[in-house]
Design a protein around this motif. Structure first.
Motif, PDB file in Angstrom:
ATOM      1  N   VAL A 256       3.667  32.270 -21.559  1.00  0.00           N
ATOM      2  CA  VAL A 256       4.061  31.411 -22.686  1.00  0.00           C
ATOM      3  C   VAL A 256       4.256  32.227 -23.952  1.00  0.00           C
ATOM      4  O   VAL A 256       3.453  33.106 -24.273  1.00  0.00           O
ATOM      5  CB  VAL A 256       2.978  30.337 -22.944  1.00  0.00           C
ATOM      6  N   GLU A 257       5.318  31.919 -24.680  1.00  0.00           N
ATOM      7  CA  GLU A 257       5.510  32.452 -26.025  1.00  0.00           C
ATOM      8  C   GLU A 257       5.870  31.297 -26.945  1.00  0.00           C
ATOM      9  O   GLU A 257       6.631  30.395 -26.567  1.00  0.00           O
ATOM     10  CB  GLU A 257       6.596  33.531 -26.050  1.00  0.00           C
ATOM     11  N   ILE A 258       5.295  31.319 -28.141  1.00  0.00           N
ATOM     12  CA  ILE A 258       5.500  30.247 -29.117  1.00  0.00           C
ATOM     13  C   ILE A 258       6.241  30.804 -30.320  1.00  0.00           C
ATOM     14  O   ILE A 258       5.814  31.797 -30.923  1.00  0.00           O
ATOM     15  CB  ILE A 258       4.152  29.642 -29.556  1.00  0.00           C
ATOM     16  N   LEU A 259       7.341  30.170 -30.654  1.00  0.00           N
ATOM     17  CA  LEU A 259       8.131  30.550 -31.815  1.00  0.00           C
ATOM     18  C   LEU A 259       8.044  29.419 -32.835  1.00  0.00           C
ATOM     19  O   LEU A 259       8.509  28.309 -32.574  1.00  0.00           O
ATOM     20  CB  LEU A 259       9.592  30.778 -31.403  1.00  0.00           C
TER      21      LEU A 259
ATOM     22  N   VAL B 106      -2.500  39.123 -19.499  1.00  0.00           N
ATOM     23  CA  VAL B 106      -1.538  39.863 -20.311  1.00  0.00           C
ATOM     24  C   VAL B 106      -0.142  39.594 -19.784  1.00  0.00           C
ATOM     25  O   VAL B 106       0.103  39.653 -18.586  1.00  0.00           O
ATOM     26  CB  VAL B 106      -1.843  41.376 -20.279  1.00  0.00           C
ATOM     27  N   GLN B 107       0.763  39.286 -20.705  1.00  0.00           N
ATOM     28  CA  GLN B 107       2.147  39.015 -20.328  1.00  0.00           C
ATOM     29  C   GLN B 107       3.010  40.252 -20.580  1.00  0.00           C
ATOM     30  O   GLN B 107       2.679  41.099 -21.401  1.00  0.00           O
ATOM     31  CB  GLN B 107       2.682  37.822 -21.130  1.00  0.00           C
TER      32      GLN B 107
ATOM     33  N   GLU C 132       3.775  48.161 -21.610  1.00  0.00           N
ATOM     34  CA  GLU C 132       4.611  47.831 -22.770  1.00  0.00           C
ATOM     35  C   GLU C 132       4.143  48.587 -24.011  1.00  0.00           C
ATOM     36  O   GLU C 132       2.947  48.705 -24.273  1.00  0.00           O
ATOM     37  CB  GLU C 132       4.519  46.321 -23.017  1.00  0.00           C
ATOM     38  N   GLN C 133       5.094  49.096 -24.783  1.00  0.00           N
ATOM     39  CA  GLN C 133       4.790  49.821 -26.008  1.00  0.00           C
ATOM     40  C   GLN C 133       5.411  49.101 -27.193  1.00  0.00           C
ATOM     41  O   GLN C 133       6.608  48.828 -27.209  1.00  0.00           O
ATOM     42  CB  GLN C 133       5.320  51.256 -25.933  1.00  0.00           C
ATOM     43  N   GLU C 134       4.594  48.802 -28.180  1.00  0.00           N
ATOM     44  CA  GLU C 134       5.065  48.138 -29.390  1.00  0.00           C
ATOM     45  C   GLU C 134       5.462  49.223 -30.389  1.00  0.00           C
ATOM     46  O   GLU C 134       4.623  49.795 -31.073  1.00  0.00           O
ATOM     47  CB  GLU C 134       3.959  47.240 -29.956  1.00  0.00           C
ATOM     48  N   ILE C 135       6.744  49.496 -30.485  1.00  0.00           N
ATOM     49  CA  ILE C 135       7.238  50.596 -31.319  1.00  0.00           C
ATOM     50  C   ILE C 135       6.947  50.340 -32.794  1.00  0.00           C
ATOM     51  O   ILE C 135       6.537  51.230 -33.533  1.00  0.00           O
ATOM     52  CB  ILE C 135       8.748  50.815 -31.107  1.00  0.00           C
ATOM     53  N   ILE C 136       7.158  49.098 -33.229  1.00  0.00           N
ATOM     54  CA  ILE C 136       6.814  48.698 -34.590  1.00  0.00           C
ATOM     55  C   ILE C 136       5.674  47.677 -34.486  1.00  0.00           C
ATOM     56  O   ILE C 136       5.839  46.636 -33.844  1.00  0.00           O
ATOM     57  CB  ILE C 136       8.020  48.071 -35.321  1.00  0.00           C
ATOM     58  N   PRO C 137       4.505  47.963 -35.103  1.00  0.00           N
ATOM     59  CA  PRO C 137       3.370  47.040 -35.002  1.00  0.00           C
ATOM     60  C   PRO C 137       3.746  45.623 -35.418  1.00  0.00           C
ATOM     61  O   PRO C 137       4.388  45.417 -36.441  1.00  0.00           O
ATOM     62  CB  PRO C 137       2.339  47.648 -35.964  1.00  0.00           C
ATOM     63  N   GLY C 138       3.347  44.656 -34.599  1.00  0.00           N
ATOM     64  CA  GLY C 138       3.637  43.263 -34.889  1.00  0.00           C
ATOM     65  C   GLY C 138       4.896  42.746 -34.228  1.00  0.00           C
ATOM     66  O   GLY C 138       5.178  41.546 -34.283  1.00  0.00           O
ATOM     67  N   ALA C 139       5.670  43.643 -33.598  1.00  0.00           N
ATOM     68  CA  ALA C 139       6.944  43.230 -33.009  1.00  0.00           C
ATOM     69  C   ALA C 139       6.755  42.175 -31.922  1.00  0.00           C
ATOM     70  O   ALA C 139       7.613  41.307 -31.748  1.00  0.00           O
ATOM     71  CB  ALA C 139       7.681  44.445 -32.439  1.00  0.00           C
ATOM     72  N   ARG C 140       5.631  42.221 -31.215  1.00  0.00           N
ATOM     73  CA  ARG C 140       5.408  41.267 -30.140  1.00  0.00           C
ATOM     74  C   ARG C 140       4.666  40.024 -30.605  1.00  0.00           C
ATOM     75  O   ARG C 140       4.354  39.152 -29.810  1.00  0.00           O
ATOM     76  CB  ARG C 140       4.644  41.937 -28.993  1.00  0.00           C
ATOM     77  N   GLY C 141       4.361  39.952 -31.890  1.00  0.00           N
ATOM     78  CA  GLY C 141       3.730  38.754 -32.433  1.00  0.00           C
ATOM     79  C   GLY C 141       2.216  38.745 -32.287  1.00  0.00           C
ATOM     80  O   GLY C 141       1.613  39.684 -31.782  1.00  0.00           O
ATOM     81  N   ALA C 142       1.622  37.643 -32.748  1.00  0.00           N
ATOM     82  CA  ALA C 142       0.176  37.466 -32.611  1.00  0.00           C
ATOM     83  C   ALA C 142      -0.174  37.216 -31.145  1.00  0.00           C
ATOM     84  O   ALA C 142       0.634  36.682 -30.390  1.00  0.00           O
ATOM     85  CB  ALA C 142      -0.285  36.297 -33.471  1.00  0.00           C
ATOM     86  N   ASP C 143      -1.372  37.607 -30.762  1.00  0.00           N
ATOM     87  CA  ASP C 143      -1.789  37.500 -29.367  1.00  0.00           C
ATOM     88  C   ASP C 143      -3.000  36.591 -29.231  1.00  0.00           C
ATOM     89  O   ASP C 143      -4.017  36.785 -29.899  1.00  0.00           O
ATOM     90  CB  ASP C 143      -2.124  38.893 -28.821  1.00  0.00           C
ATOM     91  N   ILE C 144      -2.883  35.576 -28.383  1.00  0.00           N
ATOM     92  CA  ILE C 144      -4.011  34.705 -28.055  1.00  0.00           C
ATOM     93  C   ILE C 144      -4.134  34.681 -26.535  1.00  0.00           C
ATOM     94  O   ILE C 144      -3.357  34.022 -25.850  1.00  0.00           O
ATOM     95  CB  ILE C 144      -3.818  33.280 -28.605  1.00  0.00           C
ATOM     96  N   GLU C 145      -5.093  35.443 -26.014  1.00  0.00           N
ATOM     97  CA  GLU C 145      -5.331  35.547 -24.565  1.00  0.00           C
ATOM     98  C   GLU C 145      -4.045  35.879 -23.801  1.00  0.00           C
ATOM     99  O   GLU C 145      -3.792  35.369 -22.712  1.00  0.00           O
ATOM    100  CB  GLU C 145      -5.945  34.248 -24.035  1.00  0.00           C
ATOM    101  N   GLY C 146      -3.214  36.743 -24.392  1.00  0.00           N
ATOM    102  CA  GLY C 146      -1.986  37.154 -23.721  1.00  0.00           C
ATOM    103  C   GLY C 146      -0.764  36.372 -24.142  1.00  0.00           C
ATOM    104  O   GLY C 146       0.367  36.854 -24.021  1.00  0.00           O
TER     105      GLY C 146
ATOM    106  N   HIS D 116       5.056  33.880 -32.611  1.00  0.00           N
ATOM    107  CA  HIS D 116       5.947  34.518 -33.569  1.00  0.00           C
ATOM    108  C   HIS D 116       6.194  33.551 -34.729  1.00  0.00           C
ATOM    109  O   HIS D 116       6.556  32.387 -34.509  1.00  0.00           O
ATOM    110  CB  HIS D 116       7.279  34.878 -32.914  1.00  0.00           C
ATOM    111  N   SER D 117       6.022  34.019 -35.966  1.00  0.00           N
ATOM    112  CA  SER D 117       6.187  33.182 -37.152  1.00  0.00           C
ATOM    113  C   SER D 117       7.405  33.625 -37.953  1.00  0.00           C
ATOM    114  O   SER D 117       7.550  34.804 -38.269  1.00  0.00           O
ATOM    115  CB  SER D 117       4.942  33.259 -38.047  1.00  0.00           C
TER     116      SER D 117
END
Length: 266
Positions: A149-152, A182-183, A188-202, A206-207
């Motif tokens: 799941v991803e929430i936008l 973990v999804q 997976e490497q996050e090149i720019i911190p925060g690019a994958r959004g906030a994490d809640i149990e995987g 995204h805001s």
């Protein structure tokens, strides 16, 4: 019986929409506006002046209660003010209905404990939109079968908290039915911190904050070879009025603490 309502945040856009909506209800009356300024003045629609006949402003909660005897405090202010407002309401036996998101878990726990101790009905709703609540309920139903799941969530650029209370509440409802994992790619490497959004149990949240938006949320649920998208869009604050009036009527029949409008919608 007419339910007497005081509004904290009546000067704001949602507060004014709520005032207009409540005024149209045959069983409700707005008797006061609680604010940090304008004490002794009156609100006439969107105009504030000294002319009697409008909604009186109060800066002292005890004085407001003594002079207007509200049954319910509707609070649509901000996270910095809402805790003390709700606490004062419960201590004075006034039932709070809170529509402000961004309240900390610690503050929620304190209000819940106080509401139960005083047996004062309290409802906190991260979102008053019936459609948004249904979106959250449908997303939790779907997450039983599609657990990635991803929430936008997308809101106007004047919103203070991120992620939104609706997004957090959606994630909490999904947490109850989804096994934490973990999804994405395990390396997976996050090149720019925060690019994958906030994490809640995987899960990822995204805001987005932009002028031109009001309140929107899309929940994406992925499965092998398929994608389910559940989306809700708010185009007018009038959409919150049915949920607000539902909560006001419901809180009059309760002496407990409720977090989330979905708890009172069948």
């Amino acid at each position: 019986m007419t339910i007497k309502v005081a509004i904290a945040g009546a000067r704001g856009r949602l507060g004014n929409a709520a005032l207009q909506g409540i005024t149209e209800m045959h069983d409700m009356e707005v008797v006061a506006a609680f604010d940090y300024k304008h004490g002794g003045l009156f609100l006439h629609d969107t105009v504030i002046n000294e002319e009697p006949g409008g909604i009186p402003f109060y800066t002292c909660f005890a004085t407001m209660v003594a002079e207007t005897e509200p049954d319910v405090l509707l609070d649509v202010t901000d996270p910095d003010a809402v805790f003390n407002n709700a606490k004062q309401a419960i201590e004075h036996g006034v039932r709070p209905v809170i529509g402000t998101s961004g309240i900390s878990n610690e503050s929620l726990a304190t209000l819940e404990e106080l509401a139960h101790a005083r047996q004062v009905g309290t409802i906190i709703a991260p979102n008053f939109s019936i459609g948004a609540v249904l979106m959250m309920k449908f997303s939790a139903m779907a997450a039983r079968y599609l657990g990635d799941v991803e929430i936008l969530e997308m809101h106007h650029d004047r919103k203070l908290d991120a992620p939104s209370g609706t997004a957090v509440k959606t994630a909490e409802m999904i947490q109850a039915v989804r096994a934490a994992h973990v999804q994405g790619h395990p390396e997976e490497q996050e090149i720019i911190p925060g690019a994958r959004g906030a994490d809640i149990e995987g899960m990822k949240i995204h805001s987005i904050r932009l002028p031109g938006l009001l309140a929107h949320q899309e929940v994406l649920l992925g499965g092998e070879g398929e994608l389910l998208s559940i989306r809700h869009d708010t185009m007018d604050r009038k959409s919150f009025i049915p949920g607000i009036t539902l909560a006001i009527r419901e809180v009059m029949n309760r002496n407990d603490f409720v977090y989330g409008l979905e708890k009172i919608i069948d």
